[in-house]
Motif scaffolding. Structure first.
Motif, PDB file in Angstrom:
ATOM      1  N   LEU A  81      43.379  20.769 -26.001  1.00  0.00           N
ATOM      2  CA  LEU A  81      44.797  21.100 -26.096  1.00  0.00           C
ATOM      3  C   LEU A  81      44.929  22.521 -26.645  1.00  0.00           C
ATOM      4  CD1 LEU A  81      44.350  17.932 -27.433  1.00  0.00           C
ATOM      5  CD2 LEU A  81      46.751  17.913 -26.772  1.00  0.00           C
ATOM      6  N   ARG A  82      45.521  23.412 -25.853  1.00  0.00           N
ATOM      7  CA  ARG A  82      45.698  24.803 -26.268  1.00  0.00           C
ATOM      8  C   ARG A  82      47.127  25.026 -26.746  1.00  0.00           C
ATOM      9  NH1 ARG A  82      45.545  29.245 -21.789  1.00  0.00           N
ATOM     10  NH2 ARG A  82      47.719  28.542 -21.668  1.00  0.00           N
ATOM     11  N   ARG A  83      47.245  25.591 -27.931  1.00  0.00           N
ATOM     12  CA  ARG A  83      48.559  25.852 -28.492  1.00  0.00           C
ATOM     13  C   ARG A  83      49.057  27.235 -28.057  1.00  0.00           C
ATOM     14  NH1 ARG A  83      47.594  24.196 -34.733  1.00  0.00           N
ATOM     15  NH2 ARG A  83      47.041  26.408 -34.759  1.00  0.00           N
ATOM     16  N   VAL A  84      50.328  27.499 -28.321  1.00  0.00           N
ATOM     17  CA  VAL A  84      50.918  28.772 -27.909  1.00  0.00           C
ATOM     18  C   VAL A  84      50.324  29.942 -28.679  1.00  0.00           C
ATOM     19  CG1 VAL A  84      53.076  27.736 -27.139  1.00  0.00           C
ATOM     20  CG2 VAL A  84      52.820  28.415 -29.535  1.00  0.00           C
ATOM     21  N   ASP A  85      49.725  29.692 -29.853  1.00  0.00           N
ATOM     22  CA  ASP A  85      49.070  30.761 -30.606  1.00  0.00           C
ATOM     23  C   ASP A  85      47.619  30.946 -30.182  1.00  0.00           C
ATOM     24  OD1 ASP A  85      48.003  28.454 -31.571  1.00  0.00           O
ATOM     25  OD2 ASP A  85      48.475  28.817 -33.678  1.00  0.00           O
ATOM     26  N   GLN A  86      47.225  30.359 -29.036  1.00  0.00           N
ATOM     27  CA  GLN A  86      45.899  30.458 -28.422  1.00  0.00           C
ATOM     28  C   GLN A  86      44.829  29.666 -29.166  1.00  0.00           C
ATOM     29  OE1 GLN A  86      45.655  31.941 -25.363  1.00  0.00           O
ATOM     30  NE2 GLN A  86      47.874  32.097 -25.660  1.00  0.00           N
ATOM     31  N   ALA A  87      45.181  28.977 -30.220  1.00  0.00           N
ATOM     32  CA  ALA A  87      44.216  28.100 -30.882  1.00  0.00           C
ATOM     33  C   ALA A  87      44.063  26.810 -30.067  1.00  0.00           C
ATOM     34  CB  ALA A  87      44.675  27.778 -32.304  1.00  0.00           C
ATOM     35  N   SER A  88      42.875  26.246 -30.104  1.00  0.00           N
ATOM     36  CA  SER A  88      42.588  25.041 -29.321  1.00  0.00           C
ATOM     37  C   SER A  88      42.075  23.938 -30.237  1.00  0.00           C
ATOM     38  CB  SER A  88      41.558  25.329 -28.226  1.00  0.00           C
ATOM     39  OG  SER A  88      42.066  26.242 -27.287  1.00  0.00           O
ATOM     40  N   GLN A  89      42.425  22.723 -29.896  1.00  0.00           N
ATOM     41  CA  GLN A  89      41.917  21.540 -30.564  1.00  0.00           C
ATOM     42  C   GLN A  89      41.408  20.571 -29.500  1.00  0.00           C
ATOM     43  OE1 GLN A  89      44.220  20.062 -34.028  1.00  0.00           O
ATOM     44  NE2 GLN A  89      45.771  21.567 -33.432  1.00  0.00           N
ATOM     45  N   GLN A  90      40.442  19.762 -29.904  1.00  0.00           N
ATOM     46  CA  GLN A  90      39.807  18.873 -28.943  1.00  0.00           C
ATOM     47  C   GLN A  90      39.787  17.440 -29.473  1.00  0.00           C
ATOM     48  OE1 GLN A  90      35.929  20.652 -28.290  1.00  0.00           O
ATOM     49  NE2 GLN A  90      36.694  21.834 -26.539  1.00  0.00           N
ATOM     50  N   VAL A  91      39.886  16.511 -28.540  1.00  0.00           N
ATOM     51  CA  VAL A  91      39.729  15.085 -28.821  1.00  0.00           C
ATOM     52  C   VAL A  91      38.534  14.612 -28.008  1.00  0.00           C
ATOM     53  CG1 VAL A  91      40.768  12.802 -28.688  1.00  0.00           C
ATOM     54  CG2 VAL A  91      42.193  14.790 -29.244  1.00  0.00           C
ATOM     55  N   ASP A  92      37.476  14.249 -28.700  1.00  0.00           N
ATOM     56  CA  ASP A  92      36.234  13.816 -28.054  1.00  0.00           C
ATOM     57  C   ASP A  92      36.197  12.299 -28.056  1.00  0.00           C
ATOM     58  OD1 ASP A  92      33.771  13.569 -26.949  1.00  0.00           O
ATOM     59  OD2 ASP A  92      32.676  14.616 -28.527  1.00  0.00           O
ATOM     60  N   LEU A  93      36.238  11.698 -26.862  1.00  0.00           N
ATOM     61  CA  LEU A  93      36.250  10.241 -26.724  1.00  0.00           C
ATOM     62  C   LEU A  93      34.937   9.787 -26.103  1.00  0.00           C
ATOM     63  CD1 LEU A  93      37.778   7.548 -26.928  1.00  0.00           C
ATOM     64  CD2 LEU A  93      38.678   7.988 -24.633  1.00  0.00           C
ATOM     65  N   ARG A  94      34.164   9.046 -26.867  1.00  0.00           N
ATOM     66  CA  ARG A  94      32.898   8.478 -26.371  1.00  0.00           C
ATOM     67  C   ARG A  94      33.114   6.999 -26.086  1.00  0.00           C
ATOM     68  NH1 ARG A  94      28.496  11.943 -27.859  1.00  0.00           N
ATOM     69  NH2 ARG A  94      29.261  13.723 -29.068  1.00  0.00           N
ATOM     70  N   LEU A  95      32.784   6.593 -24.881  1.00  0.00           N
ATOM     71  CA  LEU A  95      33.063   5.235 -24.430  1.00  0.00           C
ATOM     72  C   LEU A  95      31.817   4.374 -24.544  1.00  0.00           C
ATOM     73  CD1 LEU A  95      35.129   6.171 -21.260  1.00  0.00           C
ATOM     74  CD2 LEU A  95      36.000   5.566 -23.512  1.00  0.00           C
ATOM     75  N   ALA A  96      32.023   3.096 -24.847  1.00  0.00           N
ATOM     76  CA  ALA A  96      30.905   2.178 -25.004  1.00  0.00           C
ATOM     77  C   ALA A  96      30.275   1.800 -23.671  1.00  0.00           C
ATOM     78  CB  ALA A  96      31.369   0.915 -25.728  1.00  0.00           C
ATOM     79  N   ALA A  97      30.997   1.977 -22.573  1.00  0.00           N
ATOM     80  CA  ALA A  97      30.490   1.654 -21.234  1.00  0.00           C
ATOM     81  C   ALA A  97      31.175   2.573 -20.235  1.00  0.00           C
ATOM     82  CB  ALA A  97      30.760   0.186 -20.895  1.00  0.00           C
ATOM     83  N   PRO A  98      30.582   2.817 -19.069  1.00  0.00           N
ATOM     84  CA  PRO A  98      31.240   3.660 -18.064  1.00  0.00           C
ATOM     85  C   PRO A  98      32.585   3.072 -17.658  1.00  0.00           C
ATOM     86  CG  PRO A  98      28.941   3.278 -17.489  1.00  0.00           C
ATOM     87  CD  PRO A  98      29.248   2.365 -18.623  1.00  0.00           C
ATOM     88  N   MET A  99      33.603   3.909 -17.620  1.00  0.00           N
ATOM     89  CA  MET A  99      34.950   3.464 -17.274  1.00  0.00           C
ATOM     90  C   MET A  99      35.587   4.447 -16.309  1.00  0.00           C
ATOM     91  SD  MET A  99      36.635   2.238 -20.889  1.00  0.00           S
ATOM     92  CE  MET A  99      35.746   1.253 -22.075  1.00  0.00           C
ATOM     93  N   ARG A 100      36.522   3.921 -15.488  1.00  0.00           N
ATOM     94  CA  ARG A 100      37.324   4.764 -14.600  1.00  0.00           C
ATOM     95  C   ARG A 100      38.700   4.134 -14.389  1.00  0.00           C
ATOM     96  NH1 ARG A 100      33.107   3.470  -9.998  1.00  0.00           N
ATOM     97  NH2 ARG A 100      33.836   1.446  -9.241  1.00  0.00           N
ATOM     98  N   ASP A 101      39.145   3.350 -15.351  1.00  0.00           N
ATOM     99  CA  ASP A 101      40.426   2.667 -15.289  1.00  0.00           C
ATOM    100  C   ASP A 101      41.391   3.371 -16.238  1.00  0.00           C
ATOM    101  OD1 ASP A 101      42.567   1.014 -15.130  1.00  0.00           O
ATOM    102  OD2 ASP A 101      41.512  -0.830 -15.670  1.00  0.00           O
TER     103      ASP A 101
END
Length: 472
Positions: free
Chosen positions: A266-286
């Motif tokens: 997620l990039r903010r208007v002040d050019q700073a970025s934050q990230q959400v790292d989601l690790r899944l217990a099994a392969p998903m595509r739903d």
């Protein structure tokens, strides 16, 4: 581009050493040299040499096991780097690249300037490089291996990319150079050596085209959205994430893949970025299953003056077969979602499960593995009941091969109400296990009148009784 020391350069880039060094691999039950550095080569060692002979010549030789899989990945990195010179880059064997620089050399000031830049970059990275330029692919390969500025006709016949047996047979006939083979009668050569020799000759001379096939780039599983107006509410961010997830999951579904790790930037208007790292217990595509798992991470985002760009990427994917959508028990899906939710708090690697192991020794009959990277052991049943709690054997005072009627354990007195057994377990002689060095054990399941259900064993070779576990 030929990288004659590709494998050893890859290793020594991480731990530089001036001492003789070689990578080894096992071939026909013998360890042989796979790739050497310059110091080892200067001492007379060569590829394919027996490791014992190499150590006899060079006692200070340092060695490590070869990893051809990592070498292939390193060559792929070099292939992507080489695309800065031209778009048509392909592999040439396990240690080379072939480039079609037609129409690209002038961007570097000519072929000479381009080659000089290649040498300079590889010299800085510590990778040995030999270059060859020619009007054909075969000519470029020959010059890279046998002389960059040499006349093609004067190069040895081995420069035609033919087998060692064919090279030896041609040399015995007096045909030691490419020019000599070109001047010989073609019909006798074809009858004796088959069509490959003449094909390689024609390819080197340009009579038969040999196109370059660039490597296909791996698919990118990423989507992004640039917003006309900044947003900051959690509901708005979740809505955009859903819109990004839908095409991403559709692409994963079309290619029968599933995401194991998703990265939301997620990039903010002040050019700073934050990230959400989601690790899944099994392969998903739903989309419906993945979206709620982002809630906790998005709640922690500081929007500042607003977010104007959101990017979603599946940084780790795995094959995921098509599943039946009807009459299916989705218990595993719910369990995987629960593991993922807990994993976002404490880490997936800290969630573990028991797995059965192929051993009749109680201490070795199970494994503790990460729950997110191992299947559940559904449908597995132990042939004999095993206690819930195991601990190191604790001796008790008793005599005879039958369970004692009364005994003391942990400063408590017990009376035997019912005993089931014995179950004889022999040690695994092919493993060194000091705990089982005494020999056989006869196990009994003992229900005491005091309510404790204990697992006792008797050692007939050195008479003695021990408590090894407790049932629920």
């Amino acid at each position: 581009m030929w990288f004659p020391r590709l494998a050893s350069n890859r290793v020594l880039r991480g731990c530089p050493s001036e001492a003789p060094f070689a990578l080894i691999h096992k071939e026909a039950n013998a360890e042989r040299l796979y790739c050497l550095n310059d110091a080892a080569h200067s001492l007379g060692l060569y590829r394919g040499m027996n490791l014992a002979d190499a150590r006899a010549l060079c006692p200070d030789l340092r060695s490590r096991p070869a990893r051809p899989d990592l070498d292939a990945r390193f060559l792929d990195v070099l292939r992507r780097w080489a695309m800065r010179y031209c778009p048509w880059v392909g592999r040439e064997g396990a240690d080379g690249l072939v480039l079609d620089v037609t129409g690209s050399a002038h961007l570097w000031g000519g072929e000479a300037a381009m080659l000089e830049d290649m040498r300079a970059v590889m010299a800085r990275t510590g990778v040995a490089l030999r270059l060859g330029v020619g009007a054909t692919r075969g000519a470029a390969w020959a010059r890279a291996h046998y002389g960059e500025d040499a006349d093609l006709a004067q190069l040895p016949v081995a420069a035609l990319r033919i087998g060692a047996e064919t090279v030896t047979a041609l040399q015995r006939l007096g045909l030691r150079s490419i020019g000599a083979v070109q001047g010989a009668a073609r019909a006798p050569l074809a009858r004796r050596f088959g069509p490959e020799l003449l094909l390689r000759l024609d390819q080197a001379m340009g009579a038969v085209p040999e196109p370059i096939t660039p490597e296909a780039e791996p698919p990118q599983y990423a989507t992004r959205m640039t917003l006309p107006e900044p947003i900051g509410l959690v509901a708005d961010v979740m809505g955009v994430t859903q819109r990004l997830l839908e095409p991403l999951c559709a692409k994963l579904r079309a290619q029968h893949m599933g995401a194991r790790r998703l990265l939301l930037t997620l990039r903010r208007v002040d050019q700073a970025s934050q990230q959400v790292d989601l690790r899944l217990a099994a392969p998903m595509r739903d989309t419906a299953r993945i979206l709620p798992l982002f809630q906790r991470g998005i709640d922690t985002i500081e929007a500042g003056f607003g977010i104007d760009m959101i990017r979603l990427e599946a940084v780790l994917v795995e094959p995921l077969a098509v599943q039946q959508i009807g009459h299916v028990d989705h218990g595993n899906d719910r369990l995987n979602d629960l593991i993922t939710r807990i994993g976002t708090r404490i880490g997936l690697e800290n969630i573990q499960r028991f797995q059965p192991a192929d051993s009749h020794i109680p201490e070795h009959s199970f494994l503790i593995v990460p729950a997110a990277h191992s299947p559940s052991a559904s449908g597995w049943h132990a042939p004999r009941p095993r206690p819930i709690t195991l601990f190191p054997p604790e001796p008790i005072m008793a005599k005879g091969a039958e369970p004692p009627a009364r005994f003391r354990w942990r400063r408590m007195s017990f009376s035997t109400g019912r005993a089931v057994g014995p179950e004889r377990i022999a040690p695994e002689w092919w493993f060194e296990n000091p705990a089982w060095a005494s020999g056989l054990r006869d196990y009994w399941k003992v229900d005491t009148r005091e309510g404790r259900r204990l697992w006792l064993f008797y050692t007939p070779q050195s008479p003695g009784w021990y408590v090894h576990g407790e049932f629920a």
